[in-house]
Design a protein around this motif. Structure first.
Motif, short mmCIF file in Angstrom:
data_model
loop_
_atom_site.label_atom_id
_atom_site.label_comp_id
_atom_site.label_asym_id
_atom_site.label_seq_id
_atom_site.Cartn_x
_atom_site.Cartn_y
_atom_site.Cartn_z
N CYS A 1 0.93 -8.47 5.62
CA CYS A 1 0.26 -8.54 4.31
C CYS A 1 -1.25 -8.66 4.51
O CYS A 1 -1.69 -9.34 5.43
CB CYS A 1 0.73 -9.75 3.52
SG CYS A 1 2.50 -9.92 3.42
N ASP B 1 3.29 -3.83 3.84
CA ASP B 1 4.21 -2.73 4.18
C ASP B 1 5.59 -3.05 3.58
O ASP B 1 5.82 -4.16 3.09
CB ASP B 1 4.28 -2.53 5.69
CG ASP B 1 5.02 -3.66 6.38
OD1 ASP B 1 4.70 -4.83 6.08
OD2 ASP B 1 5.92 -3.39 7.19
N THR B 2 6.50 -2.09 3.62
CA THR B 2 7.81 -2.26 2.98
C THR B 2 8.97 -2.32 3.97
O THR B 2 10.13 -2.20 3.57
CB THR B 2 8.07 -1.12 1.96
OG1 THR B 2 8.12 0.12 2.66
CG2 THR B 2 6.98 -1.06 0.90
N ARG B 3 8.69 -2.49 5.25
CA ARG B 3 9.76 -2.57 6.24
C ARG B 3 10.28 -4.01 6.34
O ARG B 3 9.50 -4.95 6.38
CB ARG B 3 9.25 -2.12 7.61
CG ARG B 3 10.30 -2.22 8.72
CD ARG B 3 9.79 -1.68 10.04
NE ARG B 3 9.59 -0.23 9.97
CZ ARG B 3 9.22 0.51 11.02
NH1 ARG B 3 8.99 -0.04 12.20
NH2 ARG B 3 9.05 1.81 10.88
N ASP C 1 12.42 -0.06 2.40
CA ASP C 1 11.80 -0.02 1.07
C ASP C 1 11.93 -1.37 0.36
O ASP C 1 12.50 -1.46 -0.72
CB ASP C 1 12.45 1.10 0.25
CG ASP C 1 11.63 1.43 -0.99
OD1 ASP C 1 10.41 1.21 -0.97
OD2 ASP C 1 12.22 1.90 -1.98
N TYR C 2 11.41 -2.42 0.99
CA TYR C 2 11.48 -3.77 0.41
C TYR C 2 10.06 -4.23 0.08
O TYR C 2 9.22 -4.35 0.97
CB TYR C 2 12.14 -4.73 1.41
CG TYR C 2 12.32 -6.12 0.85
CD1 TYR C 2 13.46 -6.44 0.11
CD2 TYR C 2 11.36 -7.11 1.04
CE1 TYR C 2 13.63 -7.70 -0.42
CE2 TYR C 2 11.52 -8.36 0.50
CZ TYR C 2 12.66 -8.67 -0.22
OH TYR C 2 12.83 -9.92 -0.76
N SER C 3 9.80 -4.52 -1.19
CA SER C 3 8.45 -4.94 -1.58
C SER C 3 8.22 -6.41 -1.24
O SER C 3 9.04 -7.26 -1.59
CB SER C 3 8.25 -4.73 -3.09
OG SER C 3 6.99 -5.25 -3.47
N LYS C 4 7.11 -6.69 -0.55
CA LYS C 4 6.75 -8.07 -0.21
C LYS C 4 5.75 -8.65 -1.21
O LYS C 4 5.28 -9.76 -1.02
CB LYS C 4 6.14 -8.11 1.20
CG LYS C 4 7.10 -7.65 2.29
CD LYS C 4 6.44 -7.72 3.64
CE LYS C 4 7.40 -7.29 4.73
NZ LYS C 4 7.69 -5.85 4.70
N LYS D 1 6.23 2.32 4.79
CA LYS D 1 5.41 2.63 3.62
C LYS D 1 4.48 1.47 3.33
O LYS D 1 4.83 0.32 3.56
CB LYS D 1 6.32 2.90 2.41
CG LYS D 1 5.60 3.56 1.24
CD LYS D 1 6.58 4.18 0.23
CE LYS D 1 7.29 3.13 -0.57
NZ LYS D 1 8.19 3.71 -1.59
N GLU E 1 2.38 -0.50 0.39
CA GLU E 1 2.25 -0.74 -1.05
C GLU E 1 0.94 -1.48 -1.30
O GLU E 1 0.70 -2.52 -0.69
CB GLU E 1 3.43 -1.58 -1.54
CG GLU E 1 3.40 -1.86 -3.04
CD GLU E 1 4.53 -2.78 -3.50
OE1 GLU E 1 4.74 -2.87 -4.71
OE2 GLU E 1 5.18 -3.41 -2.64
N HIS F 1 0.61 3.90 -3.19
CA HIS F 1 1.49 3.91 -2.02
C HIS F 1 0.98 4.89 -0.98
O HIS F 1 0.33 5.88 -1.32
CB HIS F 1 2.92 4.28 -2.42
CG HIS F 1 3.58 3.25 -3.27
ND1 HIS F 1 3.50 3.27 -4.66
CD2 HIS F 1 4.31 2.16 -2.96
CE1 HIS F 1 4.16 2.24 -5.15
NE2 HIS F 1 4.66 1.54 -4.14
#
Length: 223
Positions: free
Chosen positions: A18, A32-34, A45-48, A202, A204, A217
């Motif tokens: 982050c 990132d979304t990993r 594809d997991y939003s932190k 990815k 975000e 993105h």
């Protein structure tokens, strides 16, 4: 017969990185979304990133089960605040609430490493950076997570935040424009993804300014 020790831990580290940068009238929060465990990718594809209030955005890495529990507690506490005060919590107030919430659990901590970004009551960008037990500081930029050891030196080099020991106190916001800050964040993640196996897939980006909130993105390496 030799005694066997239990090797179970209540914690895991799901990786991820982050970053937050505060400007004169904006704040950029990115992650990132990993989500991984060990050498396995659980999801790409997991939003932190979580919006706690109109002007407060939190990005969290670490153990995502604890992060989700923490988000639920903060959401409930913010709802109570809204009923009592008939207004949204400001970003500095949310920063103090997050610190108190983490410190309250210091003997069995939330294994979550947070950056909180937003706008203060004057409309200036603010970033607060935390450890797992609630110690926090207002800064111009911050990075947390598995790629923070790669990104923080780069941000230090590019942004050179003034020492908090200087008198009179210097403003901690960064001199970059909003577009420059977004480009810098993209560069950070593109380079960290090359070296950190827990960062990727990815990016975000959430940009918060006077006109509201918007998301961008960018694709990252998927290996």
């Amino acid at each position: 017969m030799t005694k066997q020790h239990a090797n179970w831990s209540p914690y895991d580290n799901n990786g991820g990185t982050c970053v937050a940068i505060a400007g004169a009238d904006y704040c950029v929060i990115a992650a990132d979304t990993r989500m991984s465990t060990g050498y396995n990718i659980l999801t790409r594809d997991y939003s932190k990133i979580s919006q706690l209030a109109d002007k407060s955005i939190m990005a969290s890495s670490g153990f995502q089960a604890d992060v989700r529990a923490l988000q639920k507690v903060l959401s409930a506490r913010h709802l109570i605040y809204q009923h009592q005060h008939n207004k949204q919590m400001s970003c500095p107030a949310m920063a103090q609430l997050l610190s108190n919430t983490l410190y309250y659990k210091r003997f069995f901590p939330y294994y979550a490493f947070n950056v909180l970004g937003g706008l203060d009551s004057e409309g200036k960008g603010c970033v607060f950076t935390y450890d797992a037990v609630g110690s926090y500081e207002r800064v111009g930029y911050s990075s947390q997570g598995s790629g923070s050891t790669l990104i923080t030196p780069f941000l230090d080099n590019q942004l050179k935040s003034p020492s908090p020991l200087l008198l009179p106190a210097k403003d901690s916001v960064t001199p970059l424009s909003e577009a420059e800050a977004i480009d810098l964040v993209k560069t950070c993640f593109a380079s960290a993804t090359e070296r950190d196996i827990y960062t990727g897939d990815k990016l975000e980006i959430v940009v918060l300014n006077a006109s509201g909130l918007r998301r961008e993105h960018m694709e990252l390496r998927k290996d």
